[in-house]
Scaffold this motif. Sequence first.
Motif, PDB file in Angstrom:
ATOM      1  N   SER A 175      12.758  10.367  10.869  1.00 38.15           N
ATOM      2  CA  SER A 175      13.019   9.226  10.008  1.00 38.15           C
ATOM      3  C   SER A 175      11.743   8.767   9.303  1.00 38.15           C
ATOM      4  O   SER A 175      10.659   8.732   9.895  1.00 38.15           O
ATOM      5  CB  SER A 175      13.578   8.062  10.823  1.00 38.15           C
ATOM      6  N   THR A 176      11.881   8.456   8.021  1.00 42.83           N
ATOM      7  CA  THR A 176      10.755   7.882   7.270  1.00 42.83           C
ATOM      8  C   THR A 176      11.078   6.469   6.795  1.00 42.83           C
ATOM      9  O   THR A 176      10.496   5.988   5.830  1.00 42.83           O
ATOM     10  CB  THR A 176      10.383   8.763   6.061  1.00 42.83           C
ATOM     11  N   ASP A 177      12.002   5.804   7.470  1.00 45.91           N
ATOM     12  CA  ASP A 177      12.413   4.459   7.066  1.00 45.91           C
ATOM     13  C   ASP A 177      11.205   3.520   7.001  1.00 45.91           C
ATOM     14  O   ASP A 177      10.352   3.495   7.898  1.00 45.91           O
ATOM     15  CB  ASP A 177      13.427   3.888   8.053  1.00 45.91           C
ATOM     16  N   THR A 178      11.160   2.754   5.910  1.00 45.69           N
ATOM     17  CA  THR A 178      10.070   1.807   5.698  1.00 45.69           C
ATOM     18  C   THR A 178      10.634   0.537   5.083  1.00 45.69           C
ATOM     19  O   THR A 178      11.197   0.568   3.988  1.00 45.69           O
ATOM     20  CB  THR A 178       9.002   2.390   4.752  1.00 45.69           C
ATOM     21  N   SER A 179      10.501  -0.552   5.773  1.00 45.94           N
ATOM     22  CA  SER A 179      10.993  -1.830   5.275  1.00 45.94           C
ATOM     23  C   SER A 179      10.261  -2.230   4.003  1.00 45.94           C
ATOM     24  O   SER A 179       9.032  -2.157   3.921  1.00 45.94           O
ATOM     25  CB  SER A 179      10.797  -2.907   6.346  1.00 45.94           C
ATOM     26  N   ARG A 180      11.018  -2.659   3.013  1.00 47.68           N
ATOM     27  CA  ARG A 180      10.380  -3.180   1.797  1.00 47.68           C
ATOM     28  C   ARG A 180       9.460  -4.348   2.117  1.00 47.68           C
ATOM     29  O   ARG A 180       8.432  -4.547   1.473  1.00 47.68           O
ATOM     30  CB  ARG A 180      11.456  -3.606   0.782  1.00 47.68           C
ATOM     31  N   GLY A 181       9.844  -5.129   3.112  1.00 49.58           N
ATOM     32  CA  GLY A 181       8.991  -6.242   3.525  1.00 49.58           C
ATOM     33  C   GLY A 181       7.654  -5.774   4.064  1.00 49.58           C
ATOM     34  O   GLY A 181       6.619  -6.402   3.822  1.00 49.58           O
ATOM     35  N   ASN A 182       7.659  -4.643   4.778  1.00 47.63           N
ATOM     36  CA  ASN A 182       6.394  -4.091   5.254  1.00 47.63           C
ATOM     37  C   ASN A 182       5.542  -3.559   4.105  1.00 47.63           C
ATOM     38  O   ASN A 182       4.318  -3.638   4.146  1.00 47.63           O
ATOM     39  CB  ASN A 182       6.644  -2.982   6.282  1.00 47.63           C
ATOM     40  N   VAL A 183       6.185  -3.030   3.082  1.00 50.62           N
ATOM     41  CA  VAL A 183       5.437  -2.584   1.900  1.00 50.62           C
ATOM     42  C   VAL A 183       4.772  -3.783   1.229  1.00 50.62           C
ATOM     43  O   VAL A 183       3.606  -3.725   0.824  1.00 50.62           O
ATOM     44  CB  VAL A 183       6.348  -1.841   0.911  1.00 50.62           C
ATOM     45  N   ALA A 184       5.513  -4.879   1.108  1.00 54.66           N
ATOM     46  CA  ALA A 184       4.949  -6.096   0.515  1.00 54.66           C
ATOM     47  C   ALA A 184       3.763  -6.598   1.327  1.00 54.66           C
ATOM     48  O   ALA A 184       2.732  -7.009   0.764  1.00 54.66           O
ATOM     49  CB  ALA A 184       6.026  -7.167   0.412  1.00 54.66           C
ATOM     50  N   LEU A 185       3.883  -6.567   2.645  1.00 51.94           N
ATOM     51  CA  LEU A 185       2.767  -6.972   3.495  1.00 51.94           C
ATOM     52  C   LEU A 185       1.576  -6.032   3.334  1.00 51.94           C
ATOM     53  O   LEU A 185       0.419  -6.470   3.374  1.00 51.94           O
ATOM     54  CB  LEU A 185       3.215  -7.004   4.961  1.00 51.94           C
ATOM     55  N   ALA A 186       1.860  -4.748   3.131  1.00 50.04           N
ATOM     56  CA  ALA A 186       0.785  -3.777   2.925  1.00 50.04           C
ATOM     57  C   ALA A 186       0.053  -4.040   1.610  1.00 50.04           C
ATOM     58  O   ALA A 186      -1.173  -3.885   1.524  1.00 50.04           O
ATOM     59  CB  ALA A 186       1.349  -2.361   2.944  1.00 50.04           C
ATOM     60  N   ILE A 187       0.789  -4.436   0.575  1.00 52.69           N
ATOM     61  CA  ILE A 187       0.148  -4.790  -0.693  1.00 52.69           C
ATOM     62  C   ILE A 187      -0.834  -5.934  -0.484  1.00 52.69           C
ATOM     63  O   ILE A 187      -1.990  -5.874  -0.924  1.00 52.69           O
ATOM     64  CB  ILE A 187       1.210  -5.182  -1.737  1.00 52.69           C
ATOM     65  N   ALA A 188      -0.380  -6.969   0.191  1.00 51.96           N
ATOM     66  CA  ALA A 188      -1.244  -8.129   0.430  1.00 51.96           C
ATOM     67  C   ALA A 188      -2.454  -7.748   1.276  1.00 51.96           C
ATOM     68  O   ALA A 188      -3.580  -8.198   1.012  1.00 51.96           O
ATOM     69  CB  ALA A 188      -0.441  -9.240   1.108  1.00 51.96           C
ATOM     70  N   ALA A 189      -2.231  -6.906   2.284  1.00 51.33           N
ATOM     71  CA  ALA A 189      -3.335  -6.492   3.152  1.00 51.33           C
ATOM     72  C   ALA A 189      -4.353  -5.657   2.390  1.00 51.33           C
ATOM     73  O   ALA A 189      -5.568  -5.800   2.580  1.00 51.33           O
ATOM     74  CB  ALA A 189      -2.789  -5.712   4.346  1.00 51.33           C
ATOM     75  N   ALA A 190      -3.867  -4.771   1.517  1.00 55.88           N
ATOM     76  CA  ALA A 190      -4.776  -3.941   0.723  1.00 55.88           C
ATOM     77  C   ALA A 190      -5.637  -4.807  -0.183  1.00 55.88           C
ATOM     78  O   ALA A 190      -6.859  -4.599  -0.301  1.00 55.88           O
ATOM     79  CB  ALA A 190      -3.981  -2.929  -0.095  1.00 55.88           C
ATOM     80  N   LEU A 191      -5.026  -5.782  -0.835  1.00 53.64           N
ATOM     81  CA  LEU A 191      -5.777  -6.656  -1.736  1.00 53.64           C
ATOM     82  C   LEU A 191      -6.821  -7.487  -0.991  1.00 53.64           C
ATOM     83  O   LEU A 191      -7.841  -7.855  -1.561  1.00 53.64           O
ATOM     84  CB  LEU A 191      -4.811  -7.587  -2.479  1.00 53.64           C
ATOM     85  N   ASP A 192      -6.566  -7.725   0.270  1.00 55.87           N
ATOM     86  CA  ASP A 192      -7.457  -8.553   1.083  1.00 55.87           C
ATOM     87  C   ASP A 192      -8.560  -7.745   1.756  1.00 55.87           C
ATOM     88  O   ASP A 192      -9.433  -8.324   2.407  1.00 55.87           O
ATOM     89  CB  ASP A 192      -6.634  -9.288   2.138  1.00 55.87           C
TER      90      ASP A 192
END
Length: 215
Positions: A175-192
Amino acid sequence: MKHLIFGGHGRVALLASTILVGDGHTVTSIIRNPDHAADVERTGATPLVLDVETADREDLVEAMRGHDAIIWSAGAGGGNPARTRAVDLEAATRSMDAAKEAGVSRYVMVSYLNSRLDHGIPESEPFYTYAQSKAEADEHLRGSGLDYTILGPGSLTLEEPTGRITVIEGGATGSTDTSRGNVALAIAAALDSPASIGRTIGFIDGDTPIADVFS
């Protein structure tokens, strides 16, 4: 900080806007359809109507000026090869060139898991144009001189975010399931995280706190 999100009405972008605004940032979200403005405003972001498929470099530079970071979360949605290439490759690379001209060095790309030029997908397959467009756009970003982070989530779901992911290097099995919410959190973490600059991070839902992945 002032962030500009392309594809502002997508589910990932709306979630990311909410997170970024909640963290005290100012967010402008680019949308194509003015009817979507209210949805963007509910996140606390400011909508900007601009069709990235037809916007020229000057339009993009004007939209970007004064921002601290660009987030590319736009996509044609598949189904039309010509439009897929126009948005996922041509508009994406045009935005990178415009970011340099506008003096915005930080750029976060939402790509997909295992995006690469040697993807091996035959041209006869419907997925080929998307895979090739994303791979070429990612490669253009790597050579752009921008302070980039490329995020490669797996198959997107609507599951609630867990705040935990597993980094995938090489091919993924199962499975490669990835929550869109986790992607959004990853965006914020990357920017930080300055430590994320120059990295391509493929991931799926997993066990590692997102903050740890980007530290």
